[in-house]
Design a protein around this motif. Structure first.
Motif, short mmCIF file in Angstrom:
data_model
loop_
_atom_site.label_atom_id
_atom_site.label_comp_id
_atom_site.label_asym_id
_atom_site.label_seq_id
_atom_site.Cartn_x
_atom_site.Cartn_y
_atom_site.Cartn_z
N GLU A 181 4.83 6.80 1.94
CA GLU A 181 5.10 5.75 2.92
C GLU A 181 4.58 4.45 2.34
O GLU A 181 3.40 4.33 2.01
CB GLU A 181 4.44 6.04 4.26
CG GLU A 181 4.78 4.98 5.31
CD GLU A 181 4.32 5.35 6.70
OE1 GLU A 181 5.05 6.08 7.39
OE2 GLU A 181 3.21 4.91 7.06
N LEU A 182 5.48 3.49 2.21
CA LEU A 182 5.13 2.16 1.74
C LEU A 182 4.86 1.26 2.93
O LEU A 182 5.62 1.25 3.91
CB LEU A 182 6.27 1.54 0.93
CG LEU A 182 6.67 2.18 -0.40
CD1 LEU A 182 7.92 1.50 -0.92
CD2 LEU A 182 5.55 2.06 -1.40
N GLU A 193 14.15 7.26 4.11
CA GLU A 193 14.53 8.08 5.26
C GLU A 193 14.19 7.38 6.58
O GLU A 193 14.86 7.56 7.59
CB GLU A 193 13.82 9.44 5.21
CG GLU A 193 14.38 10.40 4.19
CD GLU A 193 13.80 10.18 2.80
OE1 GLU A 193 12.88 9.34 2.67
OE2 GLU A 193 14.27 10.82 1.84
N GLU A 194 13.11 6.61 6.55
CA GLU A 194 12.70 5.87 7.75
C GLU A 194 12.35 4.44 7.35
O GLU A 194 11.74 4.22 6.31
CB GLU A 194 11.47 6.54 8.39
CG GLU A 194 11.71 7.95 8.87
CD GLU A 194 10.44 8.61 9.40
OE1 GLU A 194 9.44 7.88 9.62
OE2 GLU A 194 10.45 9.84 9.58
N LEU A 195 12.75 3.49 8.17
CA LEU A 195 12.44 2.08 7.92
C LEU A 195 12.08 1.41 9.22
O LEU A 195 12.82 1.51 10.20
CB LEU A 195 13.65 1.38 7.29
CG LEU A 195 13.49 -0.13 7.05
CD1 LEU A 195 12.49 -0.38 5.93
CD2 LEU A 195 14.83 -0.76 6.72
N LYS A 223 9.52 5.07 4.59
CA LYS A 223 9.21 6.42 4.13
C LYS A 223 10.32 6.86 3.18
O LYS A 223 11.50 6.84 3.55
CB LYS A 223 9.10 7.37 5.32
CG LYS A 223 8.62 8.76 4.94
CD LYS A 223 8.43 9.61 6.20
CE LYS A 223 7.90 11.00 5.84
NZ LYS A 223 7.70 11.83 7.06
N VAL A 224 9.96 7.25 1.97
CA VAL A 224 10.97 7.50 0.96
C VAL A 224 10.58 8.72 0.12
O VAL A 224 9.39 8.99 -0.11
CB VAL A 224 11.15 6.27 0.05
CG1 VAL A 224 9.88 5.94 -0.70
CG2 VAL A 224 12.30 6.45 -0.92
N SER A 251 0.86 -1.19 0.00
CA SER A 251 0.00 0.00 0.00
C SER A 251 0.89 1.23 0.00
O SER A 251 1.98 1.22 0.58
CB SER A 251 -0.93 0.02 1.21
OG SER A 251 -0.19 0.13 2.42
N VAL A 252 0.43 2.28 -0.67
CA VAL A 252 1.22 3.51 -0.83
C VAL A 252 0.41 4.68 -0.31
O VAL A 252 -0.71 4.92 -0.77
CB VAL A 252 1.60 3.75 -2.30
CG1 VAL A 252 2.41 5.04 -2.43
CG2 VAL A 252 2.38 2.57 -2.85
N GLU A 253 0.97 5.41 0.63
CA GLU A 253 0.33 6.62 1.14
C GLU A 253 1.19 7.82 0.77
O GLU A 253 2.33 7.95 1.23
CB GLU A 253 0.18 6.54 2.67
CG GLU A 253 -0.48 7.78 3.27
CD GLU A 253 -0.53 7.74 4.79
OE1 GLU A 253 -0.60 8.82 5.41
OE2 GLU A 253 -0.49 6.62 5.35
N ARG A 254 0.65 8.68 -0.09
CA ARG A 254 1.39 9.86 -0.51
C ARG A 254 1.35 10.92 0.58
O ARG A 254 0.31 11.14 1.21
CB ARG A 254 0.84 10.42 -1.82
CG ARG A 254 1.04 9.46 -2.98
CD ARG A 254 1.02 10.15 -4.33
NE ARG A 254 1.45 9.23 -5.37
CZ ARG A 254 2.69 9.06 -5.75
NH1 ARG A 254 3.66 9.76 -5.16
NH2 ARG A 254 3.01 8.21 -6.70
#
Length: 465
Positions: A56-57, A134-136, A152-153, A46-49
């Motif tokens: 955020e994936l 940037e965040e995992l 988060k990319v 799922s992808v949240e723009r």
């Protein structure tokens, strides 16, 4: 392997593990990620723009992925441990796990699996990532259970090209006049001229003099005395310096005040008023060959002056056409670039600045100079160099993003045979390993796609359809 670029292969560790628990899902530096088989199971993605060109994936992989990764990790670890009675790589998996511990097995499996899953998730969701996440955050990594993680990319910004098909740019052509041809023939004469020393007159325009020059500012010397040849041509030499030398005889000394140009090599002296101190050593006069048939023979372009003129007219026309074509394409690309406004992710700008600095460092190395010595010699800091590179980097990244959007809008595709030919050209016949070839293919396909988009932009700007 940089997380967001499947064309690169070297792992990077970006996150520190919390104290008291094993870190999973972050590759150790230098680790390798196995290629993904075409039969790999589908992921749940799922992808949240989010604002600022970020997404955020949320990714979930089935338990079979985890189990396979654990088996592969145990096989790798079996070659690294020494167990009594077994050769390296031959010990049973349960003994290897007992020897190294489950945390080590889990970490080894996750270090390989999570980056691969991340790249697959990007491809499956059609997300164009910029750099590493940037965040995992990785969920529990256990046998027989699915694994989940969020990342988060930064991504390529969404670009609306607007009514780009209405962009028009006037295509101006350079006319080759007889005056320009005469100027070119004078350069030909100068190229075949001889320098003859003269002692019975002062220096005059067109002479080539040998002089010792030094420079001072406010009474303090800013350039050590240096002997050099100077052609007394106001178009090629600082005009004030030429004026100070004209009228001097061999053996004379003099000085002249000069305002240095704003693009002078030493930054601290740009625009400064300085004094040149001159010691004239020698005067040579440039003797030109006659402008007749003999010049054509001497230049090896024909037997007559008319043939020589025709040759250089052709050269001037071809050169003008090439320059006009390059100038027009640059104007078109600038028009397309300036027609759209959007925010560029900082990560993309920084990556382009890094690329520019690597190119500079490589060119300096080829010239035998280290980058740190260059900074010392020019009186610059790395922060200043990066600052000056920022605006060109912004313009380049913006143009590339627009060309990418234009290629998508126009359905521009690159044929694999084109990529192969470009790879062969770029490699110069060198034998490439699998990873180097993959990286070069990726770069070649990208450049060819941009080239196709640029050609299409020129067609649009000319009104050719």
């Amino acid at each position: 392997m940089p997380w967001g670029d499947p064309s690169e292969f070297e792992s990077r560790s970006a996150h520190a593990a919390p104290r008291g628990r094993a870190q999973v899902g972050t590759p150790r530096r230098g680790s390798r990620v196995a290629s993904v088989p075409s039969s790999a199971p589908e992921l749940t993605v799922s992808v949240e723009r989010q604002p600022g060109s970020q997404v955020e994936l949320a990714v979930e992989a089935p338990a079979s992925e985890v189990d396979t990764a654990v088996q592969q990790a145990l096989r790798r670890l079996s070659g690294q441990v020494r167990l009594p009675g077994f050769r390296p790589g031959k010990a049973p998996a349960h003994l290897v796990e007992r020897a190294v511990g489950w945390d080590a097995v889990r970490r080894e499996a996750a270090d390989k699996l999570i980056p691969t899953l991340y790249l697959r998730a990007l491809a499956q969701a059609g997300v164009k990532a910029v750099g590493d996440p940037e965040e995992l955050s990785v969920g529990d990594f256990e046998r027989g259970k699915p694994v989940t993680f969020t990342a988060k990319v930064t991504v390529h910004p969404e670009i609306d090209l607007g009514d780009y098909t209405s962009i028009r740019v006037d295509d101006e052509k350079t006319e080759i006049t007889d005056e320009k041809l005469d100027t070119a023939l004078e350069e030909v004469r100068k190229g075949h001229s001889e320098l003859v020393e003269v002692t019975d007159r002062p220096a005059q325009a067109g002479d080539v003099v040998t002089a010792t020059l030094s420079m001072s500012r406010d009474g303090a010397q800013v350039a050590e005395p240096e002997e050099r040849d100077v052609e007394l041509d106001r178009e090629r030499v600082l005009p004030g310096l030429v004026e100070g030398i004209l009228g001097l005889n061999s053996g004379d000394s003099g000085s002249t005040e000069v305002v240095l140009p704003d693009d002078y090599s030493s930054e601290e002296l740009r625009g400064a008023t300085v004094v040149f101190h001159i010691e004239l050593k020698r005067i040579r006069e440039r003797v030109l060959p006659p402008l007749d048939d003999s010049l054509a023979v001497l230049d090896k372009h024909g037997e007559t002056l008319d043939e020589l003129r025709e040759h250089y007219r052709t050269v001037l026309v071809e050169t003008a056409e090439r320059i006009d074509r390059e100038r027009y394409e640059a104007q078109v690309l600038t028009a397309f670039r300036d027609s759209v406004s959007f925010d560029i992710p900082e990560a993309m700008i920084e990556r382009e600045i890094d690329r520019q600095l690597r190119d500079t460092e490589m060119r300096l190395a080829q010239a035998g100079m280290r980058f740190d010595r260059y900074l010392e010699y020019t009186g610059q800091t790395i922060e200043k160099v990066r600052g000056e590179a920022r605006e060109p980097a912004v313009m380049r990244v913006k143009l590339e993003l627009i060309l990418d959007a234009l290629a998508s809008a126009e359905g521009i595709e690159v044929d694999h045979s084109q990529v192969e030919r470009e790879v062969e050209r770029l490699s110069g016949g060198r034998k490439l390993g699998h990873e180097d070839r993959h990286r070069l293919e990726h770069a070649a396909e990208r450049d060819l796609r941009f080239r196709g988009a640029a050609e299409r932009a020129v067609e649009i700007a000319r009104g050719d359809g």
